[in-house]
Design a protein around this motif. Structure first.
Motif, PDB file in Angstrom:
ATOM      1  N   ILE A  28       0.869  -1.173   0.000  1.00 23.90           N
ATOM      2  CA  ILE A  28       0.000   0.000   0.000  1.00 23.90           C
ATOM      3  C   ILE A  28       0.914   1.233   0.000  1.00 23.90           C
ATOM      4  CG2 ILE A  28      -1.741   1.287   1.316  1.00 23.90           C
ATOM      5  CD1 ILE A  28      -2.651  -1.424   2.505  1.00 23.90           C
ATOM      6  N   PRO A  29       0.709   2.179  -0.938  1.00 27.67           N
ATOM      7  CA  PRO A  29       1.591   3.353  -0.965  1.00 27.67           C
ATOM      8  C   PRO A  29       1.383   4.241   0.265  1.00 27.67           C
ATOM      9  CG  PRO A  29      -0.163   3.572  -2.599  1.00 27.67           C
ATOM     10  CD  PRO A  29      -0.277   2.193  -2.034  1.00 27.67           C
ATOM     11  N   VAL A  30       2.497   4.729   0.805  1.00 28.26           N
ATOM     12  CA  VAL A  30       2.468   5.553   2.017  1.00 28.26           C
ATOM     13  C   VAL A  30       2.917   6.967   1.683  1.00 28.26           C
ATOM     14  CG1 VAL A  30       3.408   5.842   4.352  1.00 28.26           C
ATOM     15  CG2 VAL A  30       2.973   3.536   3.463  1.00 28.26           C
ATOM     16  N   TYR A  31       2.057   7.948   1.939  1.00 29.08           N
ATOM     17  CA  TYR A  31       2.403   9.344   1.669  1.00 29.08           C
ATOM     18  C   TYR A  31       2.382  10.149   2.965  1.00 29.08           C
ATOM     19  CZ  TYR A  31       1.009   7.825  -3.046  1.00 29.08           C
ATOM     20  OH  TYR A  31       0.883   7.143  -4.227  1.00 29.08           O
ATOM     21  N   ALA A  32       3.343  11.044   3.086  1.00 33.62           N
ATOM     22  CA  ALA A  32       3.401  11.905   4.268  1.00 33.62           C
ATOM     23  C   ALA A  32       3.363  13.362   3.826  1.00 33.62           C
ATOM     24  CB  ALA A  32       4.682  11.644   5.053  1.00 33.62           C
ATOM     25  N   THR A  33       2.696  14.214   4.594  1.00 32.18           N
ATOM     26  CA  THR A  33       2.701  15.634   4.254  1.00 32.18           C
ATOM     27  C   THR A  33       4.008  16.263   4.726  1.00 32.18           C
ATOM     28  OG1 THR A  33       1.457  15.996   6.279  1.00 32.18           O
ATOM     29  CG2 THR A  33       0.215  16.041   4.235  1.00 32.18           C
ATOM     30  N   ALA A  34       4.561  17.107   3.869  1.00 28.48           N
ATOM     31  CA  ALA A  34       5.833  17.751   4.172  1.00 28.48           C
ATOM     32  C   ALA A  34       5.977  18.974   3.281  1.00 28.48           C
ATOM     33  CB  ALA A  34       6.979  16.788   3.929  1.00 28.48           C
ATOM     34  N   PHE A  35       6.906  19.861   3.626  1.00 28.45           N
ATOM     35  CA  PHE A  35       7.138  21.023   2.777  1.00 28.45           C
ATOM     36  C   PHE A  35       8.313  20.822   1.832  1.00 28.45           C
ATOM     37  CE2 PHE A  35       4.783  23.083   6.282  1.00 28.45           C
ATOM     38  CZ  PHE A  35       3.743  23.578   5.513  1.00 28.45           C
ATOM     39  N   GLN A  36       9.306  20.074   2.291  1.00 27.05           N
ATOM     40  CA  GLN A  36      10.517  19.911   1.488  1.00 27.05           C
ATOM     41  C   GLN A  36      10.498  18.637   0.660  1.00 27.05           C
ATOM     42  OE1 GLN A  36      13.805  20.483   4.234  1.00 27.05           O
ATOM     43  NE2 GLN A  36      14.096  22.510   3.320  1.00 27.05           N
ATOM     44  N   ASP A  37      11.036  18.728  -0.540  1.00 27.07           N
ATOM     45  CA  ASP A  37      11.125  17.577  -1.451  1.00 27.07           C
ATOM     46  C   ASP A  37       9.779  16.893  -1.626  1.00 27.07           C
ATOM     47  OD1 ASP A  37      13.935  17.942  -1.436  1.00 27.07           O
ATOM     48  OD2 ASP A  37      14.023  16.841   0.465  1.00 27.07           O
ATOM     49  N   ALA A  38       8.753  17.691  -1.694  1.00 25.54           N
ATOM     50  CA  ALA A  38       7.405  17.114  -1.740  1.00 25.54           C
ATOM     51  C   ALA A  38       6.744  17.403  -3.087  1.00 25.54           C
ATOM     52  CB  ALA A  38       6.569  17.680  -0.601  1.00 25.54           C
ATOM     53  N   LYS A  39       5.795  16.550  -3.456  1.00 24.67           N
ATOM     54  CA  LYS A  39       5.033  16.753  -4.685  1.00 24.67           C
ATOM     55  C   LYS A  39       3.691  17.395  -4.369  1.00 24.67           C
ATOM     56  CE  LYS A  39       6.735  12.878  -7.415  1.00 24.67           C
ATOM     57  NZ  LYS A  39       6.391  11.589  -8.023  1.00 24.67           N
ATOM     58  N   GLY A  40       3.197  18.210  -5.281  1.00 24.04           N
ATOM     59  CA  GLY A  40       1.888  18.823  -5.081  1.00 24.04           C
ATOM     60  C   GLY A  40       0.787  17.768  -5.055  1.00 24.04           C
ATOM     61  N   LEU A  41      -0.175  17.942  -4.191  1.00 24.47           N
ATOM     62  CA  LEU A  41      -1.267  16.971  -4.037  1.00 24.47           C
ATOM     63  C   LEU A  41      -1.947  16.680  -5.377  1.00 24.47           C
ATOM     64  CD1 LEU A  41      -3.125  15.289  -2.121  1.00 24.47           C
ATOM     65  CD2 LEU A  41      -4.522  17.346  -1.855  1.00 24.47           C
ATOM     66  N   GLU A  42      -2.158  17.731  -6.162  1.00 23.39           N
ATOM     67  CA  GLU A  42      -2.874  17.548  -7.420  1.00 23.39           C
ATOM     68  C   GLU A  42      -2.107  16.726  -8.450  1.00 23.39           C
ATOM     69  OE1 GLU A  42      -6.221  20.936  -8.158  1.00 23.39           O
ATOM     70  OE2 GLU A  42      -4.332  21.085  -9.236  1.00 23.39           O
ATOM     71  N   THR A  43      -0.815  16.531  -8.228  1.00 26.40           N
ATOM     72  CA  THR A  43      -0.046  15.697  -9.151  1.00 26.40           C
ATOM     73  C   THR A  43      -0.140  14.220  -8.759  1.00 26.40           C
ATOM     74  OG1 THR A  43       2.043  15.759  -7.925  1.00 26.40           O
ATOM     75  CG2 THR A  43       1.618  17.591  -9.431  1.00 26.40           C
ATOM     76  N   MET A  44      -0.734  13.943  -7.625  1.00 23.55           N
ATOM     77  CA  MET A  44      -0.820  12.563  -7.136  1.00 23.55           C
ATOM     78  C   MET A  44      -2.066  11.890  -7.699  1.00 23.55           C
ATOM     79  SD  MET A  44       1.818  12.577  -5.139  1.00 23.55           S
ATOM     80  CE  MET A  44       1.643  10.962  -4.388  1.00 23.55           C
ATOM     81  N   GLN A  45      -1.879  10.712  -8.241  1.00 18.07           N
ATOM     82  CA  GLN A  45      -2.998   9.949  -8.767  1.00 18.07           C
ATOM     83  C   GLN A  45      -3.739   9.293  -7.592  1.00 18.07           C
ATOM     84  OE1 GLN A  45      -3.835   9.796 -11.986  1.00 18.07           O
ATOM     85  NE2 GLN A  45      -5.602   8.521 -11.479  1.00 18.07           N
ATOM     86  N   PRO A  46      -5.047   9.586  -7.426  1.00 17.57           N
ATOM     87  CA  PRO A  46      -5.763   8.894  -6.346  1.00 17.57           C
ATOM     88  C   PRO A  46      -5.793   7.389  -6.615  1.00 17.57           C
ATOM     89  CG  PRO A  46      -7.050  10.746  -7.179  1.00 17.57           C
ATOM     90  CD  PRO A  46      -5.910  10.540  -8.133  1.00 17.57           C
ATOM     91  N   THR A  47      -5.299   6.626  -5.689  1.00 24.02           N
ATOM     92  CA  THR A  47      -5.243   5.174  -5.868  1.00 24.02           C
ATOM     93  C   THR A  47      -6.262   4.518  -4.940  1.00 24.02           C
ATOM     94  OG1 THR A  47      -3.436   5.271  -4.290  1.00 24.02           O
ATOM     95  CG2 THR A  47      -2.836   4.988  -6.588  1.00 24.02           C
ATOM     96  N   HIS A  48      -6.600   3.292  -5.255  1.00 19.47           N
ATOM     97  CA  HIS A  48      -7.590   2.565  -4.456  1.00 19.47           C
ATOM     98  C   HIS A  48      -7.082   2.334  -3.037  1.00 19.47           C
ATOM     99  CE1 HIS A  48     -10.862  -0.053  -3.493  1.00 19.47           C
ATOM    100  NE2 HIS A  48     -10.036  -1.043  -3.205  1.00 19.47           N
ATOM    101  N   GLN A  49      -5.811   1.983  -2.927  1.00 14.98           N
ATOM    102  CA  GLN A  49      -5.222   1.793  -1.601  1.00 14.98           C
ATOM    103  C   GLN A  49      -4.269   2.940  -1.309  1.00 14.98           C
ATOM    104  OE1 GLN A  49      -3.442  -2.228  -1.893  1.00 14.98           O
ATOM    105  NE2 GLN A  49      -5.070  -2.821  -0.486  1.00 14.98           N
ATOM    106  N   VAL A  50      -4.317   3.433  -0.095  1.00 17.00           N
ATOM    107  CA  VAL A  50      -3.399   4.521   0.267  1.00 17.00           C
ATOM    108  C   VAL A  50      -3.284   4.632   1.790  1.00 17.00           C
ATOM    109  CG1 VAL A  50      -5.064   6.451   0.406  1.00 17.00           C
ATOM    110  CG2 VAL A  50      -2.744   6.900  -0.383  1.00 17.00           C
ATOM    111  N   ALA A  51      -2.117   5.045   2.248  1.00 11.99           N
ATOM    112  CA  ALA A  51      -1.936   5.376   3.666  1.00 11.99           C
ATOM    113  C   ALA A  51      -1.363   6.787   3.737  1.00 11.99           C
ATOM    114  CB  ALA A  51      -0.992   4.383   4.337  1.00 11.99           C
ATOM    115  N   LEU A  52      -2.004   7.645   4.534  1.00 16.14           N
ATOM    116  CA  LEU A  52      -1.582   9.042   4.634  1.00 16.14           C
ATOM    117  C   LEU A  52      -1.122   9.352   6.050  1.00 16.14           C
ATOM    118  CD1 LEU A  52      -4.643  10.764   2.848  1.00 16.14           C
ATOM    119  CD2 LEU A  52      -2.467  10.096   1.801  1.00 16.14           C
TER     120      LEU A  52
END
Lengths: 245, 245
Positions: free
Chosen positions: A174-198
């Motif tokens: 399951i892909p794991v994403y963390a919110t951060a300011f540095q070295d981070a991708k914009g939320l809108e560039t992320m493909q919503p996937t069926h499985q996710v951990a935030l």
């Protein structure tokens, strides 16, 4: 109708102890106030005792224990400033360690209103599991429960070590994403996937370095003017983005 | 260093009156607490007097009025439970009736935390103007200001009749969207446009019927499980969607 009027009554004394975290943990029970939350606890089959102010009625169809109390006793039991007409003793759910498709991880959240709103957003947007770090505010804190608006009763909310959980989640791919300011991708560039951990972090410090290193990707919420969104607002936006469709 | 120690001092009595809405409106001034908000007020050129607890220092570089007060006086002036080391008397901005590209309309919002969060979201996502209906909670309520985290000082926040404003907005061909459950389009189907006006409604009743009829389109936030999002969460998601890019 029997009414408990004595503050020294053993049951009342036991219930009052549930104002404290250590007793809630020991007894695996907690208190709630007001009809909406009682209804949610009832639906979730977690309501153990319904406490009613004497001479009041309720529309709740609850066949279990019903106890009437005097105003003085209710005043002792209540958790907010205003006087409730009904309260409930609720038993904690045995939450499953099993992880499902959408997981919210809360890293040392301190403010009860924030944690409650995060759980509510998770519920609205189809998340299944909420994992709360050991150093976060108590899940059964009265303000947390109130802010969840009952969502707490319908989700799998677990308390535990986030590092261990993230390792387990990654093993299940399951892909794991963390919110951060540095070295981070914009939320809108992320493909919503069926499985996710935030992962969302502490109000002051953000997601801890250790957890950031475990994440597959760091994500930021695009803003027009720089300001820190609070963690509950950030969670609401991200859970909407990654919601169950 | 002169220190005001008397609760009967005329300036102290006048400032204490600012705890009440009617005096705030009469004097066109309000009080704030703590360094972060003072810094924001200072930047916005709205800080009139800096009130400091005796024997304390501040990093604020403010050339205007500085007044030191005793602990007893500070206790009388403060608005929260905890004791601030500094407070400020701030004058209200003369807000412009001129409308810009992105407008947030708040229809009878009652909860100060909600209104504050809505203003903060508007700021983060590049909205220029916030119009608050006359029946909403006072903009200068201490909890509102605290929840805005200072965003209030950097936006054009107007109080007025929403119907009149919506008519003006429509004359300028700015699209007006209101959140609603019935006959509404999903937020994700809406094209983010450069100009937009968004209406959000009262915590219990939602956007009033009159305003819904004036809106060009009704919009709902797609949810996975039915639950009502609170108005602050809804505003955060929608202002993100329609943010200034």
């Amino acid at each position: 109708m029997e009414v408990i009027r004595s503050l020294k009554n053993e049951r009342i004394k036991n219930w009052c102890r549930l104002h404290e975290k250590k007793y809630r943990e020991k007894e695996q029970k907690f208190l709630i106030e007001n009809e909406h939350l009682l209804q949610e606890a009832l639906q979730a089959n977690q309501l153990e005792t319904l406490i009613l102010m004497e001479n009041t009625k309720t529309d709740l169809s609850f066949d279990g224990n019903r106890v009437y109390v005097s105003e003085e006793v209710m005043k002792k039991l209540k958790m907010n400033q205003s006087m409730p007409v009904c309260m409930g003793v609720v038993h904690m759910k045995k939450n499953e360690a099993e992880l499902k498709d959408k997981i919210l991880l809360c890293d040392d959240i301190q403010d009860p209103g924030n944690l409650g709103t995060m759980i509510r957003s998770a519920y609205c947007f189809g998340f299944d599991t909420v994992i709360v770090s050991n150093k976060s505010v108590d899940i059964y804190n009265e303000k947390v429960i109130r802010s969840t608006q009952g969502a707490l009763f319908h989700l799998n909310v677990i308390r535990g070590n986030l590092e261990d959980f993230i390792k387990k989640i990654k093993k299940e791919n399951i892909p794991v994403y963390a919110t951060a300011f540095q070295d981070a991708k914009g939320l809108e560039t992320m493909q919503p996937t069926h499985q996710v951990a935030l992962i969302f972090g502490n109000e002051g410090a953000g997601v801890s370095e250790k957890l950031l290193q475990l994440a597959d990707e760091k994500v930021f919420i695009e803003m027009s003017r720089f300001d820190s969104l609070n963690v509950a607002m950030a969670t609401t936006i991200c859970t909407y983005w990654f919601r169950k469709r």
